[in-house]
Scaffold this active site. Structure first.
Site, PDB file in Angstrom:
ATOM      1  CB  CYS A 433       6.097 -48.274  -9.924  1.00  0.00           C
ATOM      2  SG  CYS A 433       4.395 -48.668 -10.397  1.00  0.00           S
ATOM      3  CG  HIS A 477       3.962 -48.299  -6.091  1.00  0.00           C
ATOM      4  ND1 HIS A 477       4.615 -47.511  -6.999  1.00  0.00           N
ATOM      5  CD2 HIS A 477       4.897 -48.644  -5.156  1.00  0.00           C
ATOM      6  CE1 HIS A 477       5.878 -47.351  -6.629  1.00  0.00           C
ATOM      7  NE2 HIS A 477       6.078 -48.051  -5.516  1.00  0.00           N
ATOM      8  CG  ASP A 493       9.075 -48.637  -3.924  1.00  0.00           C
ATOM      9  OD1 ASP A 493       9.306 -48.868  -5.128  1.00  0.00           O
ATOM     10  OD2 ASP A 493       8.143 -47.914  -3.544  1.00  0.00           O
TER      11      ASP A 493
END
Length: 686
Positions: A433, A477, A493
């Protein structure tokens, strides 16, 4: 001989050795190896003294050992002051006391030290398992104290342990009252908690691969208990840090002032910063958060991180005076989180921040290194031209690029060089991520769009029974926030464009094909979540741990005041004090009455009562039975001194002996008949 100078009974010595072993056992993994060696030597030496093979150590030996212990502690910890060094010295002296223990006074000192050493374990862990072990140790210590006072029992562990258990159980009601009602006053000193737990969780600087390493851990980060329904999973973005500065490889906080304060563990209440807003002193910029949409209220119990930042959903606020709202709308604690901390939060996930962006903040979130990553800069120009200079179209263009090109989501990304963004976007196309968030923010800034990177956690395991979310380190994350005109900061995201299952189903589903989920922890219970029986047992245990932390470990002054308000309402303080004091005295009085009742003379059986009446009748004839005189011996004296009474005395004694010592071979009817006959003969002795 005075009691304190009496010799220690052998059974008591065995209990003392067992006590010391149980007390130091949980400390062994944290203590230096030389302390373990000292423990073994002391135990062996004491056993040899017990067997009369060795003598007690001379004074010079004891001085030498104590000096060596101090030097060893200093060399290992660099100091003899502080929690870890202090515990090491305490345990060492506790062990050495075993060598010079000669009489009951020394044994009592060891017992009292044992109670004290037990408490130090709670400075490291307060879990249910640790508390249960410490309770068992407490029972053994109390049993050792009982063993010192009951040498006539010898080494009968079950009898001694039973008495110890009774003593501890009797103290539980008073312990509960003291726990609930004794005022929770902050201590006059502050304990520096162990640094062996070190800094855990999200770091204050992030480079590609950092969160991938963190996601290999199944350690608990925090639990959040909601007062209403739990938000949808796509809203469970737990903000912790906002990264605004990029040096070409690493992302750091935009405020050097706050970053430096975090490194130095400074008390942030002493930091006169316009970037912090405290509940009792609101900042003007806090009005830039527009509160609209759904509202979520919840309590968070965070594990120790040794850091200031806290985790919450987007657009949060709190009334805790020890928690501040930072200018980038995240929460920080005044002091580093050195032990579990509970705080209450209200969040507005669909609200807007900074619809009008200040110039200095816009400049901060457009910062890029002047050189490097030329390929990514060229890609940004190409996409910006293709999007018609529209921010929304540009974002869609970048996300479409991630979807259409062969990008992969993996916990095993390749190492990147100096131009990390270029190498990821153009060459490897494999990352976690942080890779996607970093590259996305770089592309936004290269196109002149203010953006920033956010680090925290996403999702978590939902326990519907307890209505809470349990977030672990593998839920770590990173994502992006982009500023859009008239909308303010909007979460984007980019990882969801490549691996939407990461947001919808969690990390395990996202990396299922490569099998890297908890690869370094093959026996972790979390790897067996697809086994219903094991998963249900784990969830029930974790719910129990959560309730333990929430209602017991976090019972602080605020929780106590809430309890008093719920029980006593708006009554004056003296009513509460007298009620509490009266309850405690009543409980102590009931306990005293129960002890007195237990120690009352026991009612004798009918045969014994009848025989005592017979003895009273014999006193009138000048025959007084001695306290320790057996019935048959008393009968011989009667036959010698009062021959006229010998026949009846013989009948009474024989019946009494048969009823008391041969009752097992008699039926109920036979016992009844013989007791009646015995009473009849006694009555005839006028």
């Amino acid at each position: 001989m005075k009691i304190g100078h009496q010799q220690i009974p052998r059974s008591g010595l065995i209990w003392l050795l067992l006590t010391q072993a149980l007390v130091i056992l949980p400390q062994l993994t944290r203590l230096p190896i030389w302390v373990v060696i000292v423990a073994i030597i002391c135990a062996l030496w004491r056993i040899m003294i017990f067997r009369s093979r060795w003598s007690y150590p001379k004074l010079w030996i004891k001085i030498l050992v104590v000096g060596a212990a101090v030097i060893g502690t200093l060399l290992h910890y660099g100091t003899i002051v502080g929690l870890e060094a202090g515990v090491a010295l305490l345990v060492t002296t506790f062990l050495l006391k075993l060598l010079e223990m000669k009489n009951l006074r020394d044994a009592y000192l060891v017992i009292f030290l044992s109670y004290f050493v037990v408490v130090t374990e709670f400075l490291y862990s307060q879990s249910i398992l640790v508390a249960s072990y410490m309770l068992f140790t407490l029972l053994v210590i109390t049993s050792a104290l009982v063993g010192l006072h009951t040498p006539h029992l010898g080494f009968q562990p079950w009898k001694t342990l039973k008495k110890g258990v009774v003593l501890v159980v009797q103290s539980i009601p008073l312990m509960v009252l003291l726990f609930l009602f004794v005022p929770r006053i902050s201590p006059l000193w502050r304990v520096e908690f162990p640094q062996t737990n070190a800094k855990s969780g999200v770091s204050e600087t992030i480079s590609p691969g950092d969160i991938a390493n963190l996601s290999k851990s199944a350690g608990l980060a925090f639990r959040a208990t909601f007062k209403s329904d739990i938000p949808p999973r796509d809203l469970l973005y737990w903000r912790g840090l906002v990264m605004s500065h990029f040096d070409g490889r690493r992302w750091t906080q935009g405020s050097r002032e706050l970053g430096q304060a975090s490194k130095l563990s400074t008390d942030l209440t002493q930091l006169e910063s316009p970037l912090l807003s405290w509940p009792n002193k609101r900042a003007s910029w806090e009005q830039r958060m527009e509160k609209v949409g759904d509202v979520y209220e919840y309590d968070v119990i965070i594990e120790p991180t040794q850091q200031h930042w806290l985790f919450s959903l987007a657009n949060s606020e709190t009334n805790d005076t020890n928690i501040a709202l930072v200018r980038d709308f995240r929460l920080v604690a005044a002091q580093p989180i050195t032990q579990r901390k509970q705080y209450s939060v209200t969040s507005y996930p669909n609200s807007h921040q900074d619809k009008e962006l200040p110039v200095w903040l816009k400049r901060l979130n457009l910062q890029l290194p002047p050189f490097g990553n030329s390929g990514a800069r060229a890609m940004a120009v190409q996409f910006w031209e293709a999007s018609g200079h529209s921010v929304e179209n540009y974002i869609d263009k970048v996300l479409a690029h991630f979807r259409q090109e062969p990008y992969f989501y993996t916990l095993k990304p390749p190492l990147l060089g100096r131009d990390s963004v270029d190498e990821f976007l153009i060459n490897s196309k494999k990352g976690f991520c942080a890779h996607y968030a970093s590259a996305f923010v770089f592309l936004m800034r290269a196109a002149g769009i203010p953006s920033r990177m956010v680090a925290g956690y996403q999702g978590g395991e939902i326990n519907e029974v307890g209505n809470y979310v349990q977030v672990r380190h593998f839920d770590a994350h990173a994502w992006s926030e982009v500023w859009m005109p008239k909308r303010g900061w909007v979460r984007v995201d980019p990882t969801a464009a490549v691996a939407p299952e990461r947001v919808e189903d969690g990390l395990e589903a996202a990396v299922a094909e490569e099998g890297s989920f908890l690869a370094e922890s093959p026996l972790s219970p979390l790897r067996f979540r697809n086994v219903p029986f094991l998963n249900n047992a784990r969830m029930q245990w974790e719910l129990l741990e959560h309730q333990w932390q929430r209602w017991v470990l976090n019972y602080d002054q605020a929780a106590q005041l809430k309890l008093f308000e719920r029980w006593f309402g708006d009554k004056n303080w003296y009513v509460i004090v007298f009620t509490i004091a009266g309850s405690m005295f009543a409980l102590i009085g009931l306990l005293a009455l129960w002890i007195i009742w237990r120690q009352r003379p026991q009612a004798k059986d009918p045969a014994s009562q009848c025989y005592l009446v017979f003895c009273k009748r014999m006193e009138k004839h000048g025959l007084i039975r001695k306290i320790d005189e057996p019935p048959l011996t008393f009968l011989v004296r009667i036959q010698q001194l009062q021959p006229k009474l010998s026949v009846k005395a013989t009948m009474i004694t024989e019946l009494y002996v048969k009823l008391m010592y041969q009752s097992a071979v008699l039926s109920a009817q036979e016992r009844k008949e013989q007791l009646a006959q015995m009473r009849s003969v006694v009555k005839s002795l006028r």
